[in-house]
Design a protein around this motif. Structure first.
Motif, short mmCIF file in Angstrom:
data_model
loop_
_atom_site.label_atom_id
_atom_site.label_comp_id
_atom_site.label_asym_id
_atom_site.label_seq_id
_atom_site.Cartn_x
_atom_site.Cartn_y
_atom_site.Cartn_z
N ARG A 10 -19.48 17.71 -24.83
CA ARG A 10 -19.88 18.02 -26.20
C ARG A 10 -20.83 16.97 -26.76
O ARG A 10 -21.78 17.31 -27.48
CB ARG A 10 -18.63 18.15 -27.08
N SER A 11 -20.59 15.72 -26.43
CA SER A 11 -21.46 14.65 -26.93
C SER A 11 -22.87 14.75 -26.37
O SER A 11 -23.86 14.54 -27.09
CB SER A 11 -20.86 13.28 -26.57
N LEU A 12 -22.98 15.07 -25.08
CA LEU A 12 -24.30 15.20 -24.47
C LEU A 12 -25.07 16.37 -25.04
O LEU A 12 -26.30 16.34 -25.15
CB LEU A 12 -24.15 15.34 -22.95
N LYS A 13 -24.35 17.42 -25.43
CA LYS A 13 -25.01 18.58 -26.04
C LYS A 13 -25.46 18.31 -27.47
O LYS A 13 -26.54 18.73 -27.89
CB LYS A 13 -24.07 19.80 -26.00
N SER A 14 -24.62 17.60 -28.23
CA SER A 14 -24.93 17.36 -29.64
C SER A 14 -25.83 16.15 -29.86
O SER A 14 -26.48 16.04 -30.89
CB SER A 14 -23.64 17.17 -30.43
N GLY A 15 -25.85 15.24 -28.89
CA GLY A 15 -26.65 14.04 -29.03
C GLY A 15 -25.98 12.94 -29.83
O GLY A 15 -26.59 11.94 -30.20
N ARG A 16 -24.68 13.11 -30.11
CA ARG A 16 -23.91 12.08 -30.81
C ARG A 16 -22.50 12.04 -30.24
O ARG A 16 -22.07 12.98 -29.58
CB ARG A 16 -23.86 12.37 -32.31
N ILE A 17 -21.80 10.96 -30.48
CA ILE A 17 -20.46 10.80 -29.93
C ILE A 17 -19.49 11.77 -30.60
O ILE A 17 -19.35 11.78 -31.83
CB ILE A 17 -19.95 9.36 -30.10
N GLU A 18 -18.85 12.60 -29.79
CA GLU A 18 -17.85 13.55 -30.26
C GLU A 18 -16.47 13.07 -29.80
O GLU A 18 -16.33 12.55 -28.69
CB GLU A 18 -18.11 14.95 -29.68
N ARG A 19 -15.46 13.27 -30.63
CA ARG A 19 -14.11 12.81 -30.31
C ARG A 19 -13.21 13.98 -29.90
O ARG A 19 -13.46 15.12 -30.29
CB ARG A 19 -13.49 12.09 -31.51
N ASN A 20 -12.19 13.67 -29.13
CA ASN A 20 -11.19 14.67 -28.78
C ASN A 20 -10.15 14.79 -29.89
O ASN A 20 -9.87 13.82 -30.60
CB ASN A 20 -10.48 14.27 -27.47
N ALA A 21 -9.59 15.97 -30.02
CA ALA A 21 -8.55 16.17 -31.02
C ALA A 21 -7.31 15.36 -30.66
O ALA A 21 -6.96 15.27 -29.48
CB ALA A 21 -8.19 17.66 -31.11
N PRO A 22 -6.64 14.76 -31.64
CA PRO A 22 -5.43 13.97 -31.34
C PRO A 22 -4.36 14.85 -30.68
O PRO A 22 -4.21 16.03 -31.00
CB PRO A 22 -4.96 13.51 -32.73
N GLY A 23 -3.64 14.24 -29.75
CA GLY A 23 -2.53 14.95 -29.13
C GLY A 23 -2.87 15.87 -27.99
O GLY A 23 -1.98 16.51 -27.41
N THR A 24 -4.14 15.97 -27.63
CA THR A 24 -4.50 16.82 -26.49
C THR A 24 -3.97 16.21 -25.21
O THR A 24 -3.90 15.01 -25.06
CB THR A 24 -6.02 17.00 -26.39
#
Length: 329
Positions: free
Chosen positions: A220-234
């Protein structure tokens, strides 16, 4: 984050010289059955056969070697689900330094035991309610110890990248080169180090990261061009690569050098573990098998027929759990 603070290919080359004789040169394996399953020529770099059972000893040793002699008595503190923990504990033992590792309470027993076997002290924490970085920082400050992060450090990244230099050299010795390289990715220390290594030795090779569903922050980060985080608890069986998000340093490198991300299921990780055992006779832990799973199950069409490198990054899995996976029970 400035470019001046990021490691470069020359740092990886320097790390390789520093680590010479301290880590293993792991083999590159292949089997016709893997080629048939993937529809490509598959070359597997077996870092599961590395000292401590994963690539992490490379970065840990390179980092600890940078600690001045007058600071070594206070030791080091690290935080890890297991493989970095074992790498730091082993490197600290080799250099005569005390080590404390902050590990999740659900870490595989084999990884906790590995740390303790090398004389490391273990501090357990709850993934869902506690912050490992805060705990490690507090303990390091109390002890005057050096904090050794698992991926967000230029010496760690450079050390991990030495596996890439080896891979390229081994392919050249065999008269070939990699069109693509797929590697598991959590925080991205290994992946970004590999990318730096290949930038100076095989710049036309595409670098891909593999990660589990629900923890596809790199993709997701590579697609958006910014750091994306994972949802807590995954959750995923791939415990070794369950990090909250890419690091700022690793993302700065990956955003520039990675080709993209491939996302796998837990079932595909288990199948890759079975394939690795059946055809290559190696033990791969779930997270360590993520790249092989991606190549076997979801290789993009434009990579078919190509020479595809795969890093099996670790083999530290509890025996009982491994037996269940191999038998499908």
């Amino acid at each position: 984050m400035t470019s001046d603070s990021l490691p470069t290919h020359s740092d990886v080359a320097a790390a390789a010289q520093r680590l010479n004789g301290l880590v293993r040169k792991t083999p590159v394996l292949r089997h016709d059955a893997l080629d048939a399953l993937a529809g490509a020529r598959v070359f597997v770099k077996a870092e599961c056969l590395q000292e401590t059972g994963s690539f992490k000893i490379r970065g840990a040793t390179n980092r600890l070697l940078q600690i001045p002699e007058d600071r070594r008595a206070a030791g080091v503190v690290a935080f890890s689900s297991g493989n970095h923990a074992q790498g730091v504990a082993r490197a600290a033992r080799l250099l005569g330094m005390p080590a404390l590792i902050v590990m999740p309470s659900d870490a595989p027993a084999v990884k906790v035991e590995g740390v303790e076997a090398d004389g490391g002290e273990v501090h357990l924490y709850d993934r869902d309610t506690e912050n490992r970085e805060e705990i490690a920082s507090r303990i390091a400050a109390e002890r005057g110890a050096v904090l050794v992060p698992s991926f967000e450090d230029p010496h760690i990244i450079s050390g991990q990248g030495t596996a890439g230099l080896e891979f390229v050299a081994q392919m050249e010795e065999a008269g070939g080169k990699l069109d693509h390289l797929v590697t598991p990715a959590g925080g991205g220390g290994l992946a970004s180090g590999l990318a730096l290594a290949l930038e100076g030795t095989s710049p036309d090779t595409g670098i891909w990261v593999a990660e589990p569903e629900g923890h596809d922050d790199w993709t997701r980060s590579l697609k958006s061009g910014r750091i994306e985080r994972n949802a807590p608890g995954t959750r995923s069986i791939c415990d070794a690569i369950l990090t909250p998000a890419p690091g700022e340093m690793t993302f700065a490198i990956g955003h520039r050098l990675f080709s993209g991300g491939l996302v796998i299921t837990d079932a595909q990780a288990k199948e890759a573990m079975r394939v690795a055992f059946r055809y290559l006779r190696i033990v791969a832990e779930p997270g360590g098998a993520a790249a092989l799973a991606a190549v076997l199950a979801c290789l993009p069409e434009d990579m078919k027929g190509k020479a595809v490198g795969v890093v099996v990054s670790g083999g530290n899995v509890d025996a009982a759990e491994y037996a269940k996976i191999l038998t499908g029970s």
